[in-house]
Motif scaffolding. Sequence first.
Motif, short mmCIF file in Angstrom:
data_model
loop_
_atom_site.label_atom_id
_atom_site.label_comp_id
_atom_site.label_asym_id
_atom_site.label_seq_id
_atom_site.Cartn_x
_atom_site.Cartn_y
_atom_site.Cartn_z
N GLY A 77 0.79 -1.39 -0.07
CA GLY A 77 0.06 0.09 0.04
C GLY A 77 0.99 1.36 0.06
N LEU A 78 2.05 1.41 0.65
CA LEU A 78 2.81 2.32 0.83
C LEU A 78 3.61 2.69 -0.57
N LEU A 79 4.02 1.63 -0.98
CA LEU A 79 5.00 1.58 -2.13
C LEU A 79 4.30 1.66 -3.61
N CYS A 80 3.08 0.87 -3.74
CA CYS A 80 2.39 0.93 -4.91
C CYS A 80 1.21 1.33 -4.92
N SER A 81 0.14 0.81 -4.44
CA SER A 81 -1.26 1.41 -4.55
C SER A 81 -2.05 0.79 -3.21
N GLN A 82 -2.64 1.82 -2.76
CA GLN A 82 -3.55 1.51 -1.67
C GLN A 82 -4.91 0.57 -1.65
N ALA A 83 -5.63 0.98 -3.05
CA ALA A 83 -6.99 0.49 -2.96
C ALA A 83 -6.93 -1.21 -3.26
N PRO A 84 -5.97 -1.51 -4.37
CA PRO A 84 -5.93 -3.18 -4.51
C PRO A 84 -5.25 -3.89 -3.26
N LYS A 118 -2.01 -18.03 0.14
CA LYS A 118 -0.51 -17.90 -0.35
C LYS A 118 -0.56 -17.14 -1.47
N ARG A 119 -1.66 -17.29 -2.34
CA ARG A 119 -1.71 -16.46 -3.64
C ARG A 119 -1.74 -15.02 -3.27
N ILE A 120 -2.54 -14.60 -2.30
CA ILE A 120 -2.67 -13.06 -1.89
C ILE A 120 -1.45 -12.81 -1.42
N ILE A 121 -0.76 -13.35 -0.56
CA ILE A 121 0.73 -12.88 0.06
C ILE A 121 1.69 -12.75 -1.32
N LEU A 122 1.35 -13.39 -2.15
CA LEU A 122 2.34 -13.35 -3.35
C LEU A 122 1.97 -12.08 -4.02
N PHE A 123 0.68 -11.92 -4.12
CA PHE A 123 0.40 -10.57 -4.92
C PHE A 123 0.76 -9.45 -4.25
N LEU A 124 0.46 -9.28 -2.90
CA LEU A 124 1.14 -8.16 -2.15
C LEU A 124 2.55 -8.13 -2.20
N MET A 127 3.36 -6.73 -5.46
CA MET A 127 2.91 -5.14 -5.62
C MET A 127 4.29 -4.55 -4.90
N SER A 128 4.74 -4.96 -3.77
CA SER A 128 5.85 -4.32 -3.02
C SER A 128 7.09 -4.24 -4.02
N VAL A 129 7.40 -5.34 -4.58
CA VAL A 129 8.34 -5.27 -5.41
C VAL A 129 8.37 -4.25 -6.61
N ALA A 130 7.07 -4.12 -7.04
CA ALA A 130 6.87 -3.22 -8.29
C ALA A 130 6.93 -1.64 -7.56
N GLY A 131 6.61 -1.60 -6.49
CA GLY A 131 6.86 -0.08 -6.11
C GLY A 131 8.14 0.20 -5.58
N ILE A 132 8.80 -0.63 -5.30
CA ILE A 132 10.26 -0.60 -5.00
C ILE A 132 11.01 -0.30 -6.37
N LEU A 133 10.83 -1.25 -7.25
CA LEU A 133 11.39 -0.89 -8.49
C LEU A 133 11.00 0.53 -9.01
#
Length: 163
Positions: A77-84, A118-124, A127-133
């Motif tokens: 949420g902090l690094l990518c998008s809060q709503a998703p 597990k799938r939801i944790i992977l999605f989050l 999202m974190s990795v995309a925000g960091i990149l």
Amino acid sequence: LTPQSRASAVSPNYISDRMLCVFLTAFFASKLEHESKHCNGKGFQRPGSSAFDRVYTANQNCGHAYPTFLAVLWCAGLLCSQAPAAFAGLMYLFVRQKYFVGYLGERTQSTPGYLFGKRIILFLFLMSVAGILNYYLIYFFGSDFEMHIKTITSAISPLLLIP
């Protein structure tokens, strides 16, 4: 938002996710206490009954998963998008409830909840990795892909509903 101003833009959805997490943990603990008292009539003791062991194990499994969940939820949420991220967080809490209730029955009933979680944790995490990149792309090259990332994560988050 710039990478520096994102820290001050915390959504109320995170507060609701954390409050639901607290209530869910309290529910798991109350089920554990009820099963313990039901088995031997005394306070919290581990008598060795199969019903108590299932409740105890499910409670421990859920408790061990929450720090990871909160860390990736916060980062996504902090690094990518809060709503998703908030949507995925609510879905994860629902899935953990399904896992816990499924674990109280036969152990095979808890497997879908575990795999879905597990799938939801992977999605989050992604999202974190995309925000960091994206942050490093802004920092080093001046290219901001935030709107593209938000569009992609908003489009992918409803796919989490597919079992």
